[in-house]
Enzyme design. Sequence first.
Site, PDB file in Angstrom:
ATOM      1  N   CYS A 130      -4.762   2.367  -3.768  1.00  0.00           N
ATOM      2  CA  CYS A 130      -3.547   2.886  -3.106  1.00  0.00           C
ATOM      3  C   CYS A 130      -2.377   1.927  -3.262  1.00  0.00           C
ATOM      4  CB  CYS A 130      -3.781   3.193  -1.633  1.00  0.00           C
ATOM      5  SG  CYS A 130      -4.994   4.475  -1.379  1.00  0.00           S
ATOM      6  N   ASP A 187       3.241  -4.344   8.034  1.00  0.00           N
ATOM      7  CA  ASP A 187       2.010  -3.588   7.824  1.00  0.00           C
ATOM      8  C   ASP A 187       0.844  -4.542   8.116  1.00  0.00           C
ATOM      9  OD1 ASP A 187      -0.251  -2.354   6.948  1.00  0.00           O
ATOM     10  OD2 ASP A 187       0.549  -1.772   4.984  1.00  0.00           O
ATOM     11  N   HIS A 241       0.863  -1.185   0.000  1.00  0.00           N
ATOM     12  CA  HIS A 241       0.000   0.000   0.000  1.00  0.00           C
ATOM     13  C   HIS A 241       0.898   1.233   0.000  1.00  0.00           C
ATOM     14  CE1 HIS A 241      -2.784   2.975   1.747  1.00  0.00           C
ATOM     15  NE2 HIS A 241      -3.773   2.166   1.403  1.00  0.00           N
ATOM     16  N   GLN A 256      -4.429  -4.766   7.188  1.00  0.00           N
ATOM     17  CA  GLN A 256      -5.492  -5.711   6.791  1.00  0.00           C
ATOM     18  C   GLN A 256      -5.424  -6.979   7.630  1.00  0.00           C
ATOM     19  OE1 GLN A 256      -7.920  -5.003   4.687  1.00  0.00           O
ATOM     20  NE2 GLN A 256      -7.090  -3.090   3.900  1.00  0.00           N
ATOM     21  N   LYS A 284     -10.129   0.049  10.510  1.00  0.00           N
ATOM     22  CA  LYS A 284     -10.419  -1.166   9.722  1.00  0.00           C
ATOM     23  C   LYS A 284     -10.789  -2.327  10.640  1.00  0.00           C
ATOM     24  CE  LYS A 284      -7.110   0.148   6.184  1.00  0.00           C
ATOM     25  NZ  LYS A 284      -7.813   0.584   4.981  1.00  0.00           N
TER      26      LYS A 284
END
Length: 401
Positions: free
Chosen positions: A359, A197, A120, A200, A223
Amino acid sequence: MFLPSPWRADFPAIAELQRQGQTYLDSAATAQKPQALIDALTRYYVNGAANVHRAQHMPGMLATQAFEDSRNHVGQWLNAGESGQIIFTHGATSAFNLLAYGLEHEFVADDEIVVSALEHHANLLPWQQLAQRRGLKLIVLPLDANGLIDLAAASQLIGPKTRLLAVSQLSNVLGTWQPLPALLKLAQTHNALTVVDGAQGVVHGRHDVQALGCDFYVFSSHKLYGPDGVGVLYGRHDALARLHHWQFGGEMVLTTDFHQASFRPAPLGFEAGTPPIAGVIGLGATLDYLGSLDQEAVFEHEAALHQLLRDGLRQRDGVHLLGAPQLALASFVVDGVHNADLAHLLTEQGIAVRAGHHCAMPLLQSLDLPGALRVSLGLYNDSEDIQHFFNGLDQALDLLR
Ligand code: PMP
């Protein structure tokens, strides 16, 4: 067969969106919120807002207590244990920028930072810009045909010059879990810092940062069904100690005169200014709610919906999935149809999915695509939502082809 979500009624916005004729299938962008969070925000504001860490009065002490309880809760959620700490930021993007500025002094010209081809922008641009500022090389790990970072290539590209590896746990475009243990091990062999990261990944299942063994783990509350405006940066103590302070102001300072200052260590030293107090307290309440759910049932529900989604897309002529999504989302393109036209017709039918580059422009470019559509699921979705999407898709494709 109808697959209901046992948790749908816990999210009041889903019924409201339905009343507005909207089917929400964009949870990977941001998730709807549980009543438990809305109640916690209301309680905080109705009972009396106060700033944290500086007031000696009772409302201030209560707010500080609730804020720090949330920090402990997030630490437990990730199993940060005694060896790590939680810093609150304003989102995942702020956390990556904190790292890229806070670690800048660690790099000299020609050092290498390694990212992957599916990152991302939030986990690409801060490193790209750091590389430009310091004359570093940004190395990009390629993907295999299923959308996984290619480990054979990674073992060639991660080497003695690698000073930092920053990779996603779960791709926001391809829906694939990345082979983190092997990648982190490669980086650690070369004493490189590791950044995961988890924006998600954190939404699906529970992740143990100590078992993972990364130096830093980043996610956004919004999220994970929590409030927006709150990010989480987990860091191991020894890695956090390497950070230089990057934003300056109230709360992060120990002492200052007009010309010199000394600063607090993590976490407060990296939380300059008034933090998102209500949001942090709300994230704690969201984790309480999520922690009360049957994890196995959530996992099975999401897996069943994902299968319906994948199967339905695969059955349709001219529809191509990007990679081999494993859970939570699926991105696709349709032969001879522009993703923006399809998105427009879906929007007209009240289907809220995401179109464009998600993104991750370099990833879409490398697939030679101007964009793609992405359907993403939350635990409140049910099989009827997926049916609405397919009805909308079929109508749109009848018009466009
Ligand atoms: N990383 C990934 C994988 C994401 O999906 C996102 C959000 N789309 C981010 C980072 C950035 O999160 P935020 O916009 O909340 O800072």
